[in-house]
Design a protein around this motif. Structure first.
Motif, mmCIF file in Angstrom:
data_model
loop_
_atom_site.group_PDB
_atom_site.id
_atom_site.type_symbol
_atom_site.label_atom_id
_atom_site.label_comp_id
_atom_site.label_asym_id
_atom_site.label_seq_id
_atom_site.Cartn_x
_atom_site.Cartn_y
_atom_site.Cartn_z
ATOM 1 N N VAL A 1 -18.196 -3.275 -38.083
ATOM 2 C CA VAL A 1 -17.882 -2.317 -38.972
ATOM 3 C C VAL A 1 -17.011 -1.119 -38.178
ATOM 4 C CG1 VAL A 1 -18.684 -0.596 -40.555
ATOM 5 C CG2 VAL A 1 -19.581 -2.883 -40.634
ATOM 6 N N ILE A 2 -17.728 -0.877 -37.241
ATOM 7 C CA ILE A 2 -16.911 0.367 -36.322
ATOM 8 C C ILE A 2 -15.583 -0.059 -36.077
ATOM 9 C CG2 ILE A 2 -17.071 1.588 -34.246
ATOM 10 C CD1 ILE A 2 -20.267 1.336 -34.159
ATOM 11 N N ALA B 1 -22.887 -12.406 -24.543
ATOM 12 C CA ALA B 1 -23.600 -11.466 -24.801
ATOM 13 C C ALA B 1 -23.690 -10.786 -26.300
ATOM 14 C CB ALA B 1 -23.541 -10.040 -23.945
ATOM 15 N N ILE B 2 -22.493 -10.894 -26.843
ATOM 16 C CA ILE B 2 -22.363 -10.519 -28.304
ATOM 17 C C ILE B 2 -22.249 -11.599 -29.393
ATOM 18 C CG2 ILE B 2 -21.056 -8.725 -29.953
ATOM 19 C CD1 ILE B 2 -22.677 -7.350 -27.326
ATOM 20 N N LEU C 1 -18.009 -9.564 -41.697
ATOM 21 C CA LEU C 1 -18.423 -10.890 -40.618
ATOM 22 C C LEU C 1 -17.830 -11.933 -40.894
ATOM 23 C CD1 LEU C 1 -22.387 -10.259 -41.144
ATOM 24 C CD2 LEU C 1 -20.717 -9.734 -39.291
ATOM 25 N N TYR C 2 -17.146 -12.238 -42.027
ATOM 26 C CA TYR C 2 -16.164 -13.213 -42.490
ATOM 27 C C TYR C 2 -14.896 -13.041 -41.566
ATOM 28 C CZ TYR C 2 -13.797 -17.119 -44.567
ATOM 29 O OH TYR C 2 -13.383 -18.133 -44.897
ATOM 30 N N VAL D 1 -27.581 -9.910 -34.616
ATOM 31 C CA VAL D 1 -26.761 -9.636 -35.995
ATOM 32 C C VAL D 1 -26.707 -8.437 -36.218
ATOM 33 C CG1 VAL D 1 -28.623 -10.030 -37.620
ATOM 34 C CG2 VAL D 1 -26.244 -11.197 -38.030
ATOM 35 N N ILE D 2 -27.512 -7.451 -35.955
ATOM 36 C CA ILE D 2 -27.432 -5.962 -36.235
ATOM 37 C C ILE D 2 -26.523 -5.481 -35.311
ATOM 38 C CG2 ILE D 2 -28.509 -3.806 -36.300
ATOM 39 C CD1 ILE D 2 -31.183 -5.204 -37.070
ATOM 40 N N VAL D 3 -26.412 -6.054 -34.324
ATOM 41 C CA VAL D 3 -25.357 -5.340 -33.276
ATOM 42 C C VAL D 3 -24.056 -5.904 -33.683
ATOM 43 C CG1 VAL D 3 -24.494 -5.502 -30.713
ATOM 44 C CG2 VAL D 3 -26.949 -4.997 -31.333
ATOM 45 N N GLN D 4 -23.850 -7.182 -33.897
ATOM 46 C CA GLN D 4 -22.782 -7.829 -34.501
ATOM 47 C C GLN D 4 -22.103 -6.936 -35.677
ATOM 48 O OE1 GLN D 4 -24.002 -11.781 -34.755
ATOM 49 N NE2 GLN D 4 -23.524 -12.461 -32.639
#
Length: 801
Positions: free
Chosen positions: A42-43, A84-85, A321-322, A34-37
């Motif tokens: 955001v990027i 993977a993501i 995330l939404y 979830v940190i990667v997501q």
């Protein structure tokens, strides 16, 4: 396991991994994944936001596009990437965080809406809002029949019709507010009308959405009725029970003091509890959060403290995330074939036609000009986050299939994207006739005409000095009088709290507060109102809410509309206790430079060192000494004229010092005049002006005029030191002649000019505030313009470090 029927169940993900050195892949565990997501979302969204900035698109466009690109429509076409993501087993955690962020974001949206303002909505705005809802709602229902018989045959017809009607009739209030602010339309008639209508539309959209959710349940019609009635009872209970508690909390939060953490924590728990209740009833949890936000009192520091605690984390991390959750459900590839693309065109046409035509017809019936009516139509056609919420709820409840969902998302994206360029193309406010705006300077043929004064401030720090400057600027009051426009400059950011400031801008030009309410919540408002009552000076409030990069446009436009003779700007540095100048916000210096370059009237920059102290000095107690230095040129003439106006005040003594280069050395110093200033015409104008000024001195005992013959800048500096024991120093920004050229070595703050730079330097010890004046002479040219465009070189020299 097969015998127990659990062979197809996915293994639940562990929260954290033991690390790569123990052979575990962090992306197979919930927290690292979830940190990667979050980082990826955001990027991507921030990068797109930056890329779309030249097109002046709202951030929601970048976030929607970012979500689509990360989903199956683009990157998600790769199964390896998705596995993977965004593996399916991680979507529960992702959507839980996304909806948690959505709950608190809808609480912020509720804080933006002021029920009192909605109740005061005029008949025109109410008519436009009703037309903007009803016409597209009816047309959306008509379009839904075409979709239902072609690509949505499996959907239940009743809920499908309502969801389609709601989706096409929504106007995104927060997105509309940002577009209006970006286009400098907030304080225009069109902007105020659009904001009022959008606020009504927003409330109506939530009511319709609640109805749609109630109808979309899998139970009988009786169950849907119970869901709707329970939701209505919950809202009624909140309306009667919550406001007294919230007002009690707000009263215990004093202005200027930190809000007690227990109240913030209690409010956040109330938001979650309200979400739980509405979710239990069967309508979405976001409804409870929205209702609580609407009921929070908007006066005082309490609402601002709640926003400050919540917005950055929610809008910066959780809310994106939404959008990716929505993007993972959007597969543009499902729109294939001529029929599907024709349906997309039909939906877009219906949405635009219903909103625009409905709004335009009612606007024309209300006698709104044609171009403003069409502008309102396109503004009311703005979609945003609420649109995505409607579509996602419909998708989750099985009302919308993949193809219909993709069509509706693209429709929302298109209608919002075209808003800004269409409004720019259609709406071109008429500029003021040149003949209506004659007095652009303080120096004028008829000194008895009214003086109009645009005073700008960023914070309360400079307000006492600004008020004392207004007091002495009104002179004796025998002339046409002083009219002051007090402009509060506020930066428009991407933060949700910026919309709270936007709502205040709708009161532009009105009294600072509604006296009938008997509530004064802002110290700045109290100070200006007190000065207005005591001095009988006409004061009108105005607010500029803009990105710093374009704030000068608001200032210059307001000055032109108000026909101001001079704009007073605060210097971007303030004095510390030890006497050193410290930068408040470096970007503000570039706002000042752009105003100096583009201003339609004279401009003064005020370096505040506490003129009159920290409070307003009553007229009978004013006892100031003002010193004006005159070298020559139009800026110095304007500065001396302004000083003479102040000298009319019975509590002011003015000392005007004219510097003359020693005739014995003129031939040796003339080589310093490299810029070409000090022309014969300028010298002739200066002599005529000084002759008239001397006549004035002879009639006015409060003015003392002296001429000082000096050989070089060092001697001039000594003379200025001698007269620096005063309350206010007044100088021109770009004095002309041989002598000022020698001071051009100081370029730390070119907006102050050579003399102003010397007066604020640590070497020039004084406690006097400094007023640097630039006279309006048409388009800025020559050394005045070149100095403003020079890059900052040694700005830190005056900052103590």
């Amino acid at each position: 396991m097969a015998a127990n029927g659990t062979a197809n169940c996915a293994t639940p993900m562990k929260t954290t991994s033991n690390g790569v050195f123990q052979g575990e892949d962090p992306l197979h565990h919930a927290l690292p994944l979830v940190i990667v997501q979050i980082c990826l979302v955001v990027i991507v969204t921030r990068g797109l936001c930056y890329a779309l900035r030249p097109l002046r698109q709202p951030r929601v466009i970048a976030e929607v596009i970012g979500g689509i690109l990360l989903g199956p429509s683009a990157l998600g076409r790769s199964e390896k990437y998705l596995e993977a993501i965004f593996p399916k087993r991680s979507l529960t955690v992702l959507e839980t965080l996304a909806n948690l962020g959505l709950i608190f974001f809808l609480f912020l949206v509720g804080l933006e809406l002021d029920p009192k303002a909605i109740r005061r909505t005029g008949k025109k705005a109410l008519g436009i809002a009703l037309a903007g809802i009803s016409v597209p709602f009816v047309m959306g229902i008509g379009t839904s029949f075409a979709l239902h018989v072609t690509i949505a045959k499996d959907s239940r017809q009743g809920p499908f019709l309502v969801f389609m009607g709601v989706a096409l009739s929504i106007t995104a209030f927060p997105v509309l507010a940002r577009i209006l602010a970006e286009l400098k339309l907030l304080t225009t008639d069109v902007g105020r009308m659009a904001m009022s209508a959008a606020a009504v539309n927003d409330v109506a959209a939530w009511i319709l959405l609640a109805l749609a959710i109630a109808l979309s349940g899998t139970g009988t019609p009786l169950v849907s009725l119970w869901v709707f009635l329970c939701g209505a009872c919950f809202i009624t209970l909140c309306i009667f029970a919550c406001p007294p508690i919230f007002r009690w909390m707000a009263r215990r939060c004093s202005e200027g003091e930190a809000v007690d953490e227990i109240y913030v924590c209690g409010m956040l728990v109330a938001v979650l509890a309200a979400g739980l209740v509405t979710d239990t009833i069967g309508i979405h949890a976001l409804f409870g959060a929205f209702v609580i936000g609407v009921l929070v009192p908007k006066e005082g520091p309490f609402a601002g403290a709640l926003v400050e605690k919540v917005e950055d984390l929610v809008s910066g991390l959780f809310l994106p995330l939404y959008f990716v959750s929505s993007g993972l459900k959007t597969n543009v590839a499902t729109i294939r074939g001529a029929q599907s693309w024709a349906l997309l065109v039909l939906v877009i046409f219906t949405s635009c036609f219903g909103k625009i035509v409905g709004t335009v017809v009612v606007s024309l019936l209300c006698r709104i000009p044609k171009n403003e009516a069409f502008t309102l139509g396109f503004l009311m056609n703005t979609k945003g986050l609420v649109e995505l919420i409607v579509l996602n709820i419909g998708k989750d409840r099985g009302v919308l299939n993949d193809q219909t969902f993709a069509i509706m998302v693209l429709m929302a994206l298109f209608t919002t994207f075209i808003t800004t360029p269409m409004v720019i193309a259609i709406y071109k406010p008429a500029r003021m006739m040149e003949s209506e705006y004659r007095h652009r300077t303080i120096q004028r043929k008829d000194p008895n005409t009214q003086l109009r004064f645009l005073a700008c401030f960023h914070s309360s720090r400079i307000v006492p000095t600004l008020i004392n400057l207004m007091e002495i600027s009104r002179g004796t009051g025998k002339r046409g009088g002083l009219r002051v426009y007090a402009m509060h400059l506020k930066e428009l950011s991407e933060r949700p709290s910026a919309i709270l400031m936007v709502n205040k801008a709708r009161k532009n030009g009105l009294p600072f507060w509604n006296r009938s309410q008997g509530i004064v919540s802002d110290q700045i408002e109290v100070a200006f109102e007190a000065f207005k009552q005591l001095s009988h000076v006409s004061i009108r409030p105005t607010i500029a809410i803009s990105p710093l990069s374009s704030m000068h446009v608001d200032i210059c436009t307001s000055a032109e509309r108000k026909r101001a003779a001079i704009i007073v700007l605060p210097f971007h540095k303030h004095q510390r206790i030890d006497g050193y100048m410290e930068t408040s916000k470096n970007e503000l210096r570039f706002v000042n430079r752009r105003v100096l370059e583009h201003a339609p009237c004279s401009v003064a920059i005020l370096v505040d060192r506490g003129l009159g102290g920290a409070t307003h000095v009553a007229a009978s107690n004013v006892d100031y000494t003002i010193t004006a230095f005159f070298f020559g040129g139009h800026d110095d003439r304007e500065a001396l004229c302004y000083s003479a106006v102040m000298a009319e005040h019975p509590g002011i003594n003015l000392t005007a010092i004219r510097f003359i280069v020693d005739p014995k050395i003129v031939g040796k110093t003339v080589k310093l005049d490299v810029s070409g200033d000090g022309s014969p015409d300028t010298r002739s104008s200066d002599e005529d002006f000084i002759s008239q000024f001397k006549e004035r001195v002879s009639k006015q005992g409060s003015i003392k005029f002296e001429e000082s013959v000096v050989s070089n800048e060092a001697e001039a500096g000594d003379v200025m030191h001698k007269y620096s024991r005063c309350n206010l120093l007044v100088v021109g920004r770009m004095p002309e002649g041989e002598l000022p050229s020698a001071f051009n070595k100081r370029r730390e703050c070119p907006e102050l000019g050579p003399i102003g730079n010397m007066l604020i330097s640590p070497e020039f010890s004084t406690t006097a505030s400094v007023l640097v004046v630039q006279q309006f002479c048409g388009r800025l040219t020559g050394s005045s313009l070149r100095s403003l465009r020079e890059e900052e070189t040694t700005d830190g020299e005056y900052d103590s470090s």
